[in-house]
Design an enzyme around this catalytic site. Sequence first.
Site, PDB file in Angstrom:
ATOM      1  CG  ASP A  59      -1.735   1.005   1.328  1.00  0.00           C
ATOM      2  OD1 ASP A  59      -1.354   1.954   0.782  1.00  0.00           O
ATOM      3  OD2 ASP A  59      -2.628   0.729   2.161  1.00  0.00           O
ATOM      4  CD  GLU A  84      -9.584   3.511  -4.211  1.00  0.00           C
ATOM      5  OE1 GLU A  84     -10.587   3.094  -4.968  1.00  0.00           O
ATOM      6  OE2 GLU A  84      -8.801   1.994  -3.932  1.00  0.00           O
ATOM      7  CG  ASP A 126      -8.774  15.732 -18.769  1.00  0.00           C
ATOM      8  OD1 ASP A 126      -9.329  14.794 -17.528  1.00  0.00           O
ATOM      9  OD2 ASP A 126      -9.546  15.769 -19.579  1.00  0.00           O
ATOM     10  CD  GLU A 127     -11.910  13.117 -14.202  1.00  0.00           C
ATOM     11  OE1 GLU A 127     -13.073  13.784 -13.240  1.00  0.00           O
ATOM     12  OE2 GLU A 127     -12.219  11.943 -14.838  1.00  0.00           O
ATOM     13  CE1 TYR A 153      -8.703   9.729  -9.648  1.00  0.00           C
ATOM     14  CE2 TYR A 153     -10.633  11.199 -11.462  1.00  0.00           C
ATOM     15  CZ  TYR A 153      -8.910  10.537 -10.976  1.00  0.00           C
ATOM     16  OH  TYR A 153      -8.189  10.072 -12.080  1.00  0.00           O
ATOM     17  CB  SER A 156      -8.589  12.782  -3.946  1.00  0.00           C
ATOM     18  OG  SER A 156      -9.159  12.131  -5.305  1.00  0.00           O
ATOM     19  CE1 TYR A 210     -24.430   6.578 -15.170  1.00  0.00           C
ATOM     20  CE2 TYR A 210     -22.462   7.524 -14.801  1.00  0.00           C
ATOM     21  CZ  TYR A 210     -22.929   6.520 -14.269  1.00  0.00           C
ATOM     22  OH  TYR A 210     -22.047   5.700 -13.578  1.00  0.00           O
ATOM     23  NE  ARG A 217     -15.806  12.114 -18.855  1.00  0.00           N
ATOM     24  CZ  ARG A 217     -16.490  13.835 -18.346  1.00  0.00           C
ATOM     25  NH1 ARG A 217     -16.609  15.200 -18.732  1.00  0.00           N
ATOM     26  NH2 ARG A 217     -17.830  13.409 -17.261  1.00  0.00           N
ATOM     27  CG  ASN A 252     -20.351  10.305 -22.327  1.00  0.00           C
ATOM     28  OD1 ASN A 252     -19.855  10.488 -22.218  1.00  0.00           O
ATOM     29  ND2 ASN A 252     -20.899  10.833 -20.692  1.00  0.00           N
ATOM     30  NE  ARG A 276     -20.015   9.690 -12.746  1.00  0.00           N
ATOM     31  CZ  ARG A 276     -19.090   9.610 -13.453  1.00  0.00           C
ATOM     32  NH1 ARG A 276     -18.455  11.025 -13.545  1.00  0.00           N
ATOM     33  NH2 ARG A 276     -18.164   8.507 -14.011  1.00  0.00           N
TER      34      ARG A 276
HETATM   35  P1  NAD Z   1      -6.700   2.177 -11.970  1.00  0.00           P
HETATM   36  O1  NAD Z   1      -8.321   2.344 -10.762  1.00  0.00           O
HETATM   37  O2  NAD Z   1      -7.333   0.916 -13.253  1.00  0.00           O
HETATM   38  O3  NAD Z   1      -6.104   1.707 -10.567  1.00  0.00           O
HETATM   39  C1  NAD Z   1      -5.051   1.791  -9.840  1.00  0.00           C
HETATM   40  C2  NAD Z   1      -3.975   0.982  -9.432  1.00  0.00           C
HETATM   41  O4  NAD Z   1      -3.442   1.308  -8.832  1.00  0.00           O
HETATM   42  C3  NAD Z   1      -5.386  -0.563  -9.490  1.00  0.00           C
HETATM   43  O5  NAD Z   1      -3.482  -1.132  -9.263  1.00  0.00           O
HETATM   44  C4  NAD Z   1      -4.906  -0.852  -7.171  1.00  0.00           C
HETATM   45  O6  NAD Z   1      -5.059  -1.470  -6.948  1.00  0.00           O
HETATM   46  C5  NAD Z   1      -3.862   0.302  -7.005  1.00  0.00           C
HETATM   47  N1  NAD Z   1      -3.630   1.190  -5.672  1.00  0.00           N
HETATM   48  C6  NAD Z   1      -4.799   1.806  -5.630  1.00  0.00           C
HETATM   49  N2  NAD Z   1      -4.860   1.913  -4.224  1.00  0.00           N
HETATM   50  C7  NAD Z   1      -3.345   1.693  -3.826  1.00  0.00           C
HETATM   51  C8  NAD Z   1      -2.569   1.475  -2.769  1.00  0.00           C
HETATM   52  N3  NAD Z   1      -2.836   2.219  -1.311  1.00  0.00           N
HETATM   53  N4  NAD Z   1      -1.750   1.357  -2.585  1.00  0.00           N
HETATM   54  C9  NAD Z   1      -0.795   1.106  -4.283  1.00  0.00           C
HETATM   55  N5  NAD Z   1      -1.624   0.547  -4.806  1.00  0.00           N
HETATM   56  C10 NAD Z   1      -3.400   1.390  -4.881  1.00  0.00           C
HETATM   57  O7  NAD Z   1      -6.701   3.194 -11.923  1.00  0.00           O
HETATM   58  P2  NAD Z   1      -5.936   3.606 -14.021  1.00  0.00           P
HETATM   59  O8  NAD Z   1      -7.634   4.022 -14.541  1.00  0.00           O
HETATM   60  O9  NAD Z   1      -5.373   3.002 -13.949  1.00  0.00           O
HETATM   61  O10 NAD Z   1      -5.579   5.578 -13.460  1.00  0.00           O
HETATM   62  C11 NAD Z   1      -4.246   5.353 -13.191  1.00  0.00           C
HETATM   63  C12 NAD Z   1      -3.533   6.280 -12.940  1.00  0.00           C
HETATM   64  O11 NAD Z   1      -4.148   7.544 -13.775  1.00  0.00           O
HETATM   65  C13 NAD Z   1      -4.405   7.062 -11.760  1.00  0.00           C
HETATM   66  O12 NAD Z   1      -3.649   7.766 -10.961  1.00  0.00           O
HETATM   67  C14 NAD Z   1      -6.132   8.152 -12.166  1.00  0.00           C
HETATM   68  O13 NAD Z   1      -5.855   9.163 -11.338  1.00  0.00           O
HETATM   69  C15 NAD Z   1      -4.999   8.268 -13.489  1.00  0.00           C
HETATM   70  N6  NAD Z   1      -5.479   8.592 -14.917  1.00  0.00           N
HETATM   71  C16 NAD Z   1      -6.520   8.020 -15.004  1.00  0.00           C
HETATM   72  C17 NAD Z   1      -7.467   8.603 -16.326  1.00  0.00           C
HETATM   73  C18 NAD Z   1      -7.963   7.329 -16.846  1.00  0.00           C
HETATM   74  O14 NAD Z   1      -9.354   7.631 -17.726  1.00  0.00           O
HETATM   75  N7  NAD Z   1      -8.296   5.905 -16.452  1.00  0.00           N
HETATM   76  C19 NAD Z   1      -7.112   9.588 -17.015  1.00  0.00           C
HETATM   77  C20 NAD Z   1      -5.958  10.343 -16.591  1.00  0.00           C
HETATM   78  C21 NAD Z   1      -5.466  10.489 -15.408  1.00  0.00           C
HETATM   79  P1  TYD Z   2     -16.079   7.499 -16.495  1.00  0.00           P
HETATM   80  O1  TYD Z   2     -15.770   6.468 -17.768  1.00  0.00           O
HETATM   81  O2  TYD Z   2     -16.377   7.064 -15.368  1.00  0.00           O
HETATM   82  O3  TYD Z   2     -14.762   8.360 -16.916  1.00  0.00           O
HETATM   83  P2  TYD Z   2     -14.845  10.013 -16.027  1.00  0.00           P
HETATM   84  O4  TYD Z   2     -15.997  10.355 -15.360  1.00  0.00           O
HETATM   85  O5  TYD Z   2     -13.551  10.044 -15.421  1.00  0.00           O
HETATM   86  O6  TYD Z   2     -14.615  10.903 -16.975  1.00  0.00           O
HETATM   87  O7  TYD Z   2     -17.310   8.724 -17.584  1.00  0.00           O
HETATM   88  C1  TYD Z   2     -17.043   8.745 -18.789  1.00  0.00           C
HETATM   89  C2  TYD Z   2     -17.953   9.644 -19.030  1.00  0.00           C
HETATM   90  O8  TYD Z   2     -19.505   8.534 -19.181  1.00  0.00           O
HETATM   91  C3  TYD Z   2     -19.038  10.365 -17.671  1.00  0.00           C
HETATM   92  O9  TYD Z   2     -19.789  11.957 -18.133  1.00  0.00           O
HETATM   93  C4  TYD Z   2     -19.686   9.556 -16.996  1.00  0.00           C
HETATM   94  C5  TYD Z   2     -20.303   9.364 -18.759  1.00  0.00           C
HETATM   95  N1  TYD Z   2     -20.535   7.093 -17.356  1.00  0.00           N
HETATM   96  C6  TYD Z   2     -22.081   6.793 -18.283  1.00  0.00           C
HETATM   97  O10 TYD Z   2     -23.256   7.572 -19.028  1.00  0.00           O
HETATM   98  N2  TYD Z   2     -22.675   5.960 -17.846  1.00  0.00           N
HETATM   99  C7  TYD Z   2     -21.747   4.472 -16.970  1.00  0.00           C
HETATM  100  O11 TYD Z   2     -22.955   3.792 -16.670  1.00  0.00           O
HETATM  101  C8  TYD Z   2     -20.390   5.509 -17.202  1.00  0.00           C
HETATM  102  C9  TYD Z   2     -19.662   4.803 -15.758  1.00  0.00           C
HETATM  103  C10 TYD Z   2     -20.487   6.928 -17.284  1.00  0.00           C
END
Ligand code: NAD
Ligand code: TYD
Length: 339
Positions: A59, A84, A126-127, A153, A156, A210, A217, A252, A276
């Site tokens: 962790d 998270e 970017d959020e 989110y 944080s 939603y 996005r 979406n 949402r």
């Molecule tokens: P994800 O939720 O798929 O994976 C997160 C990983 O972090 C998991 O493997 C989980 O086990 C691990 N984790 C969570 N809490 C932990 C802890 N306390 N210690 C160690 N490991 C821990 O997330 P993702 O979509 O791969 O995103 C990765 C990063 O990129 C995040 O920081 C997220 O904010 C950022 N990000 C994601 C997106 C996206 O579109 N997915 C876009 C921009 C930025």
């Molecule tokens: P998401 O994949 O949760 O990414 P983020 O909220 O970080 O952009 O959602 C992408 C977009 O899709 C967001 O506008 C919320 C929408 N959404 C739905 O309409 N239905 C769903 O079931 C989910 C998970 C997301």
Amino acid sequence: MTVFVTGGAGFIGANFIFYMLRQHPDYRIVCIDKLTYAGNLSTLEPVMSNPNFRFAKVDICDREAVYQLFEEENPDIVVNFAAESHVDRSIEDPEIFLRTNILGTQVMMDACRKFGTKRYHQVSTDEVYGDLPLDRPDLFFTEQTPIHASSPYSASKAGADLMVMAYYRTYGLPVTISRCSNNYGPYHFPEKLIPLMIANALADKPLPVYGDGLNVRDWLYVEDHCRAIDLIIHNGRVGEVYNVGGHNEMSNISIVRMICRELGKPESLITYVTDRKGHDRRYAIDPTKIHSELGWLPETKFEDGIKKTVKWYLDNRQWWETIVSGEYRNYYEKMYGNR
Ligand code: NAD
Ligand code: TYD
């Protein structure tokens, strides 16, 4: 060169590990992951026996365990993906988001200070900039856009970014931050829009959109993101933020329709559900800085990336079917049961 990748059992982190082992076969990659619900060790199966790879179930908030790993491995670079990451979960229960995303970041940076790590990279989003109005398509997020987070989110993640810049200014920690738009591609956890819609469509289940479905996005194929981070950790300027994304904006509803078409499923599966809370309207990145400084541009167009992604989910059913048949079912019922 030893690179620590936190959160490497998750979606982007795992793709980054594969990318780095391919691009830099002489690097040692150490994955640090707590294996939360979003972490999946089976994803890393193909690299587990690679002698240049190590997995540590740790962790990032566990200071003692993190320091121990730094002691053992003495990393040159730390890339912090661990977080998270799901907005809907943060609305239900923000606390763990503050703990992992902010305090975990602090522990990782303290370790870098203590052990003299040459580069700490924070994977942000970017959020943190909040959202843009739909009727101003001329507006984009630049690195100068003020932080204005909307969800627990994104707040944080913004808090973590502020700590990263504070560690740079106060302690001279050599940091960089990337703020990326929405990623998609292989190993995306099925609670997120694209994989959720693919999984539901394949099961002929309702596709829950939603609100009015018009939220926009800026979608980035995950490998383009990995390439950007690789460039930033090697050539990016210390103390700088780089926005990553650009010009793949999609609503979406149009994505959900595309997925229906790709899978030959009827649009009658689309079901509009309660919006949402605090739902951000539009995200859009101006990638000028990373393009002019590091020569990065996205390579995969959305129309191609979505086809590749759908194919991946068809070819790797076992990976996501295992997830959607387990504890995830309770989450799904809670989030969508009465929506
Ligand atoms: P994800 O939720 O798929 O994976 C997160 C990983 O972090 C998991 O493997 C989980 O086990 C691990 N984790 C969570 N809490 C932990 C802890 N306390 N210690 C160690 N490991 C821990 O997330 P993702 O979509 O791969 O995103 C990765 C990063 O990129 C995040 O920081 C997220 O904010 C950022 N990000 C994601 C997106 C996206 O579109 N997915 C876009 C921009 C930025
Ligand atoms: P998401 O994949 O949760 O990414 P983020 O909220 O970080 O952009 O959602 C992408 C977009 O899709 C967001 O506008 C919320 C929408 N959404 C739905 O309409 N239905 C769903 O079931 C989910 C998970 C997301």
